[in-house]
Design an enzyme around this catalytic site. Sequence first.
Site, PDB file in Angstrom:
ATOM      1  N   ARG A   1      81.064  -2.902  52.638  1.00  0.00           N
ATOM      2  CA  ARG A   1      80.399  -2.700  51.349  1.00  0.00           C
ATOM      3  C   ARG A   1      81.446  -2.498  50.261  1.00  0.00           C
ATOM      4  NH1 ARG A   1      75.829   1.664  49.195  1.00  0.00           N
ATOM      5  NH2 ARG A   1      74.388   0.053  48.481  1.00  0.00           N
TER       6      ARG A   1
ATOM      7  N   GLY B   1      67.573   0.823  48.348  1.00  0.00           N
ATOM      8  CA  GLY B   1      67.916   2.194  48.691  1.00  0.00           C
ATOM      9  C   GLY B   1      66.734   3.132  48.560  1.00  0.00           C
ATOM     10  N   ARG B   2      66.569   3.694  47.346  1.00  0.00           N
ATOM     11  CA  ARG B   2      65.554   4.724  47.136  1.00  0.00           C
ATOM     12  C   ARG B   2      64.150   4.278  47.515  1.00  0.00           C
ATOM     13  NH1 ARG B   2      67.766   5.797  41.171  1.00  0.00           N
ATOM     14  NH2 ARG B   2      68.552   3.690  41.619  1.00  0.00           N
TER      15      ARG B   2
ATOM     16  N   TYR C   1      85.403   6.030  47.731  1.00  0.00           N
ATOM     17  CA  TYR C   1      85.876   6.624  48.976  1.00  0.00           C
ATOM     18  C   TYR C   1      87.172   5.934  49.411  1.00  0.00           C
ATOM     19  CZ  TYR C   1      81.416   8.938  48.624  1.00  0.00           C
ATOM     20  OH  TYR C   1      80.367   9.689  48.149  1.00  0.00           O
TER      21      TYR C   1
ATOM     22  N   GLN D   1      77.137   2.817  59.080  1.00  0.00           N
ATOM     23  CA  GLN D   1      78.128   2.723  58.015  1.00  0.00           C
ATOM     24  C   GLN D   1      79.248   3.727  58.295  1.00  0.00           C
ATOM     25  OE1 GLN D   1      78.106   4.416  53.989  1.00  0.00           O
ATOM     26  NE2 GLN D   1      78.036   2.317  53.216  1.00  0.00           N
TER      27      GLN D   1
END
Length: 357
Positions: A224, A312-313, A177, A98
Site C-alpha cells: 500500500r 474503509g469506513r 510509517y 497488512q
Amino acid sequence: MTSLFDSYRLGELTLPNRMVMAPMSRVRAAGGGLATPSMATYYAQRATAGLIVSEGVQPNEVGQSNPGTPGLHTDEQVAAWRPVTAAVHTNGGRIFAQIMHGGRVSHPDTTGMLPVGPSAVPAVGEVFTPTGPQPVPTPRALETAEVPEQARSYAEAARRAVDAGFDGVELHGANGYLISQFLSTNANLRTDRYGGPVAHRIRFAVEAVSATVEAVGADRTGIRLSPAGTFWGVEETDVLDLYTELLTELSRLGIAYVHIEATADEELLVALRRVWPGTLVMNPVLPMGPKQTGREDADHWLGLGADLISFGRGFIANPDLVERLRTGLPVAPVDESTYYQGGDAGYLTYPAYQHTV
C-alpha cells in the site's frame, strides 16, 4: 464497462467481486498482541468482500505503533490468528494481513524501547500510548547495518501470516510509517545507500518487498502506498519520479497488487496507473478525510483503470456493504467515537440491513 461486482483473478485467488475491505486499525487485540474471538467474528461478518486486508499487524516489537494492536512475530500470535482466518474462510472469504512497521510513529511507553527511523527526526503530532496521547519522541536513526534487518522483518511476519492461514500479505508502505519514512525527503536525511536520490530512497521498500516475495511468493504479496501523502508530517519531493521508479522496480518482482491511496491529484494518480502494469487496488478518497468511498467513486476509478476498489469506513458500519451497494440499499453511518474504544460496541454491533414489510 467493468462492474464493481464482476469477479477478478488475483494470483491463485478468485475474488467474487472487486470490493476490498481496506486495512483499518481497531486496537482490540489482547495482551501480547494476540488476536481475539471478537476479531474472528468481526472479519467473518465482512467475508463477502472480494478481499479483506486486515488491520495493521506489527512485524516485531519495535515496529508496534499503538497499544492494542496485534502482532505476527511470536508463535502465540500465530496461534491466535488461526481462528480468525479460519472464520473468514468458513464464511467464504479471503484475507491478507497488512504488515505495518510504525518506525518513528511509536512511543517507549507502548513498546519499552525508543522508536527507530531512517533519521533522528520526530514525526509531527501525538501518538496513542497506554496512558493516553503523547508527543511523538525523536527516534533513534537506524545504523546502515541495521536497516536490512528491519526490511526482513516484513518477510518474517509474512511467513508467520501464511502459517496463520492468511491468503497473503500487504506491506504498509503508506501514511507516514516506516517504508513511507524512507521514501520521504524530510523524514529521511540519510547520506548512505538508503537516503538522498530517488534510487536510494526506494531501496528500503524494494528490499522489504523482495524479501517478502522470497518468503511467501509474489502472488501473496501486495503493498500500500500514499503518493504525496503528508501523514505524520512526512513530505515527498519529485513525487512522480519517486513513484515511477518505485513501481518500475516493484513490477520486476511480479507482486500481486499495488494499493494506492488518493493522496495526490488525479492526474498524477492516473499517470502512476499507466506506469504500473499489474493489479491496481485504488482507495478513491483520502483516508480519514471528510468523505467516505461510495459507489460513484468506485465506478469512476474502475473507468480510469483500477482493477479493485478499497472501502474503509463503509465496511465498519456495514458488514453487508457488498450487498447494500449491489442492490442500492442505504449505507449506515459509522460512529467514530467507537473506532478505538475497545470492546464489542461499535465493532460487532452493526447489523446487516433489516428489511421491513
